[in-house]
Design a protein around this motif. Structure first.
Motif, PDB file in Angstrom:
ATOM      1  N   THR A 121      10.270   1.734 -13.909  1.00  7.88           N
ATOM      2  CA  THR A 121      11.183   0.594 -13.778  1.00  7.88           C
ATOM      3  C   THR A 121      11.454   0.268 -12.315  1.00  7.88           C
ATOM      4  OG1 THR A 121      12.226   1.181 -15.887  1.00  7.88           O
ATOM      5  CG2 THR A 121      13.454  -0.283 -14.418  1.00  7.88           C
ATOM      6  N   GLU A 122      11.695   1.303 -11.517  1.00 10.13           N
ATOM      7  CA  GLU A 122      11.948   1.087 -10.093  1.00 10.13           C
ATOM      8  C   GLU A 122      10.717   0.505  -9.410  1.00 10.13           C
ATOM      9  OE1 GLU A 122      13.095   3.683  -6.080  1.00 10.13           O
ATOM     10  OE2 GLU A 122      13.246   4.595  -8.060  1.00 10.13           O
ATOM     11  N   SER A 123       9.534   1.018  -9.781  1.00  7.97           N
ATOM     12  CA  SER A 123       8.300   0.505  -9.194  1.00  7.97           C
ATOM     13  C   SER A 123       8.103  -0.957  -9.568  1.00  7.97           C
ATOM     14  CB  SER A 123       7.113   1.332  -9.685  1.00  7.97           C
ATOM     15  OG  SER A 123       5.886   0.743  -9.286  1.00  7.97           O
ATOM     16  N   ALA A 124       8.392  -1.309 -10.824  1.00  7.69           N
ATOM     17  CA  ALA A 124       8.245  -2.695 -11.259  1.00  7.69           C
ATOM     18  C   ALA A 124       9.110  -3.631 -10.420  1.00  7.69           C
ATOM     19  CB  ALA A 124       8.607  -2.820 -12.740  1.00  7.69           C
ATOM     20  N   ASP A 125      10.344  -3.209 -10.179  1.00  3.33           N
ATOM     21  CA  ASP A 125      11.246  -4.037  -9.362  1.00  3.33           C
ATOM     22  C   ASP A 125      10.712  -4.200  -7.944  1.00  3.33           C
ATOM     23  OD1 ASP A 125      12.918  -4.227 -11.546  1.00  3.33           O
ATOM     24  OD2 ASP A 125      14.328  -2.704 -10.846  1.00  3.33           O
ATOM     25  N   GLU A 126      10.178  -3.106  -7.385  1.00  2.00           N
ATOM     26  CA  GLU A 126       9.667  -3.156  -6.022  1.00  2.00           C
ATOM     27  C   GLU A 126       8.415  -4.033  -5.935  1.00  2.00           C
ATOM     28  OE1 GLU A 126       8.653  -0.106  -2.324  1.00  2.00           O
ATOM     29  OE2 GLU A 126       8.567   0.645  -4.387  1.00  2.00           O
TER      30      GLU A 126
ATOM     31  N   GLU B 115       0.826  -1.206   0.000  1.00  2.00           N
ATOM     32  CA  GLU B 115       0.000   0.000   0.000  1.00  2.00           C
ATOM     33  C   GLU B 115       0.860   1.255   0.000  1.00  2.00           C
ATOM     34  OE1 GLU B 115      -3.367   0.081   2.689  1.00  2.00           O
ATOM     35  OE2 GLU B 115      -3.410  -2.101   2.759  1.00  2.00           O
ATOM     36  N   THR B 116       1.949   1.232   0.758  1.00  2.00           N
ATOM     37  CA  THR B 116       2.861   2.373   0.784  1.00  2.00           C
ATOM     38  C   THR B 116       3.493   2.582  -0.581  1.00  2.00           C
ATOM     39  OG1 THR B 116       3.356   2.051   3.131  1.00  2.00           O
ATOM     40  CG2 THR B 116       4.957   3.306   1.839  1.00  2.00           C
ATOM     41  N   ALA B 117       3.938   1.497  -1.192  1.00  2.00           N
ATOM     42  CA  ALA B 117       4.578   1.593  -2.507  1.00  2.00           C
ATOM     43  C   ALA B 117       3.593   2.110  -3.558  1.00  2.00           C
ATOM     44  CB  ALA B 117       5.117   0.225  -2.921  1.00  2.00           C
ATOM     45  N   ALA B 118       2.348   1.663  -3.488  1.00  2.00           N
ATOM     46  CA  ALA B 118       1.338   2.107  -4.445  1.00  2.00           C
ATOM     47  C   ALA B 118       1.074   3.606  -4.301  1.00  2.00           C
ATOM     48  CB  ALA B 118       0.046   1.319  -4.248  1.00  2.00           C
ATOM     49  N   GLN B 119       1.007   4.086  -3.055  1.00  2.00           N
ATOM     50  CA  GLN B 119       0.765   5.509  -2.835  1.00  2.00           C
ATOM     51  C   GLN B 119       1.957   6.347  -3.292  1.00  2.00           C
ATOM     52  OE1 GLN B 119      -2.182   7.038  -1.733  1.00  2.00           O
ATOM     53  NE2 GLN B 119      -1.009   8.744  -2.583  1.00  2.00           N
ATOM     54  N   GLU B 120       3.142   5.873  -3.005  1.00  2.00           N
ATOM     55  CA  GLU B 120       4.341   6.612  -3.427  1.00  2.00           C
ATOM     56  C   GLU B 120       4.413   6.698  -4.947  1.00  2.00           C
ATOM     57  OE1 GLU B 120       7.554   4.558  -1.560  1.00  2.00           O
ATOM     58  OE2 GLU B 120       7.316   5.597   0.366  1.00  2.00           O
ATOM     59  N   PHE B 121       4.080   5.607  -5.632  1.00  2.00           N
ATOM     60  CA  PHE B 121       4.089   5.619  -7.091  1.00  2.00           C
ATOM     61  C   PHE B 121       3.080   6.634  -7.618  1.00  2.00           C
ATOM     62  CE2 PHE B 121       2.349   4.149 -11.152  1.00  2.00           C
ATOM     63  CZ  PHE B 121       3.507   4.073 -11.915  1.00  2.00           C
ATOM     64  N   SER B 122       1.898   6.665  -7.021  1.00  2.00           N
ATOM     65  CA  SER B 122       0.870   7.622  -7.433  1.00  2.00           C
ATOM     66  C   SER B 122       1.356   9.053  -7.253  1.00  2.00           C
ATOM     67  CB  SER B 122      -0.407   7.386  -6.624  1.00  2.00           C
ATOM     68  OG  SER B 122      -1.417   8.291  -6.996  1.00  2.00           O
ATOM     69  N   ASP B 123       1.989   9.318  -6.127  1.00  2.00           N
ATOM     70  CA  ASP B 123       2.500  10.671  -5.862  1.00  2.00           C
ATOM     71  C   ASP B 123       3.599  11.061  -6.848  1.00  2.00           C
ATOM     72  OD1 ASP B 123       0.763  10.762  -3.706  1.00  2.00           O
ATOM     73  OD2 ASP B 123       2.296  10.278  -2.215  1.00  2.00           O
ATOM     74  N   GLU B 124       4.499  10.120  -7.120  1.00  2.26           N
ATOM     75  CA  GLU B 124       5.653  10.418  -7.975  1.00  2.26           C
ATOM     76  C   GLU B 124       5.280  10.561  -9.445  1.00  2.26           C
ATOM     77  OE1 GLU B 124       8.309   7.239  -7.176  1.00  2.26           O
ATOM     78  OE2 GLU B 124       8.849   7.950  -5.165  1.00  2.26           O
TER      79      GLU B 124
ATOM     80  N   ALA C 239      11.005  11.357 -17.649  1.00  2.12           N
ATOM     81  CA  ALA C 239      11.284  11.238 -16.215  1.00  2.12           C
ATOM     82  C   ALA C 239      10.510  10.097 -15.570  1.00  2.12           C
ATOM     83  CB  ALA C 239      10.949  12.547 -15.509  1.00  2.12           C
ATOM     84  N   VAL C 240       9.381   9.702 -16.163  1.00  3.91           N
ATOM     85  CA  VAL C 240       8.570   8.648 -15.555  1.00  3.91           C
ATOM     86  C   VAL C 240       9.139   7.261 -15.840  1.00  3.91           C
ATOM     87  CG1 VAL C 240       6.869   7.943 -17.327  1.00  3.91           C
ATOM     88  CG2 VAL C 240       6.132   8.245 -14.961  1.00  3.91           C
ATOM     89  N   VAL C 241       9.992   7.131 -16.837  1.00  4.24           N
ATOM     90  CA  VAL C 241      10.528   5.811 -17.194  1.00  4.24           C
ATOM     91  C   VAL C 241      11.285   5.161 -16.037  1.00  4.24           C
ATOM     92  CG1 VAL C 241      12.147   4.574 -18.686  1.00  4.24           C
ATOM     93  CG2 VAL C 241      10.534   6.223 -19.669  1.00  4.24           C
ATOM     94  N   PRO C 242      12.276   5.840 -15.422  1.00  2.00           N
ATOM     95  CA  PRO C 242      12.956   5.201 -14.292  1.00  2.00           C
ATOM     96  C   PRO C 242      12.043   4.957 -13.096  1.00  2.00           C
ATOM     97  CG  PRO C 242      13.683   7.482 -14.540  1.00  2.00           C
ATOM     98  CD  PRO C 242      12.890   7.144 -15.765  1.00  2.00           C
TER      99      PRO C 242
END
Length: 318
Positions: free
Chosen positions: A253-258, A212-221, A247-250
């Motif tokens: 990619t980082e989100s996918a790994d997480e 849930e934290t990762a999903a929210q951070e991705f939304s914010d970023e 800028a959204v590409v990395p």
């Protein structure tokens, strides 16, 4: 969530107008399915982008019929905060009609689960069935927290619709060969017997809070990227829009790994399959960004709704 009406109307729409909405692994040959009634019984390998599936056209019909039935009773405008004890007669009638539509769609999804050759598509159909059925059973004594179950169903339905749309519009096939193959699943331990499906999360797992934290951070970023009209192709981006997309590409990619790492720690094979599939679609979209067209939006939306599926499944057991 935006509601099942918007989510499923997108399902395999045949006009490009749906592309403005933001809401190569061919079908595997069963290796050792034996006498199983499931076409996917032999699919025990790594999860991958779906480039074709014989059930997609049928799912499009199921989704459209389901959305139409719910639309006729204004389901998406209901007051979710009212418990069953507080419903007026028209509200009770609305839930009754919705329950009938849910039963029909659930049964049809269950049938499709037997016909898809992909393990992860089988699980999506079965979990759509499981969460829709669970919500439907709770309608007579509905409490606001029960709405989390239909939110999972909505997210799964939307994930299926976008996966199938990425097949229909060719975006999946054009980028799938460029996505590195995922590692094999940690475990494939589900019994395939055609019996009633159960919700894949019936208790919280440690990965839920981090997810849930990762999903929210991705939304914010990605807020600036989400604000760009997804109908605009890369060839027509302004310099600022191109900068935001680059800028959204990395971040993707980082989100996918997480997402993949968290799902593999879940110790839940369905959680893991949904997470790894989300990661693969997110990687696919990142690769598509430089030459982005509106059809590529189905890739990012497939990932987004797979992530939301797990978010709401975790909420349903909190």
């Amino acid at each position: 969530m935006g509601g099942i009406i918007v989510a499923l109307v997108v399902a395999l729409a045949v006009t490009v107008t749906v592309l403005v909405m933001r809401t190569d692994s061919d079908a595997p040959t069963p290796a050792d399915g034996g006498d199983s009634e499931f076409a996917s019984a032999g699919d025990t390998g790594p999860v991958s982008i779906i480039t074709e599936d014989p059930t997609c056209d049928a799912w499009g019909r199921v989704g459209r019929d389901y959305a139409s039935s719910l639309g006729r009773v204004n389901w998406d405008t209901r007051d979710r905060s009212l418990p069953a004890a507080a419903w007026t007669a028209p509200q009770a009638s609305m839930y009754e009609a919705a329950q009938s539509a849910m039963t029909a769609a659930s049964n049809q999804a269950n049938n499709l689960s037997r016909q898809t050759p992909h393990r992860v598509m089988r699980k999506l159909y079965l979990q759509f069935n499981a969460y829709t059925t669970e919500f439907s059973k709770r309608i007579p004594d509905y409490q606001p927290d029960d709405d989390d179950f239909i939110a999972v169903s909505d997210a799964i339905g939307s994930a299926l619709s976008n996966i199938c749309s990425s097949v229909s519009f060719g975006s999946a096939k054009s980028v799938a060969p460029l996505v590195p193959a995922a590692n094999p699943p940690t475990k494939v331990d589900e019994q395939i017997d055609g019996g009633p499906s159960q919700v894949f999360l019936d208790q919280l797992v440690p990965a839920c809070s981090e997810w849930e934290t990762a999903a929210q951070e991705f939304s914010d970023e990605t807020a600036a990227w989400l604000a760009i009209d997804p109908a605009i192709s890369a060839a027509d981006w302004t310099p600022q829009q191109r900068s935001i997309n680059d800028a959204v590409v990395p971040i993707m990619t980082e989100s996918a790994d997480e997402v993949e790492e968290l799902s593999r720690r879940s110790e839940n094979s369905t959680f893991e399959d949904f997470g790894v599939l989300a990661a693969q679609y997110r990687r696919a979209f990142a690769l598509a960004v430089p030459s982005y067209t509106a059809a590529d939006g189905f890739l990012s939306q497939s990932a987004a709704f797979l992530v939301k599926t797990v978010v709401w499944a975790c909420k349903a057991v909190e």
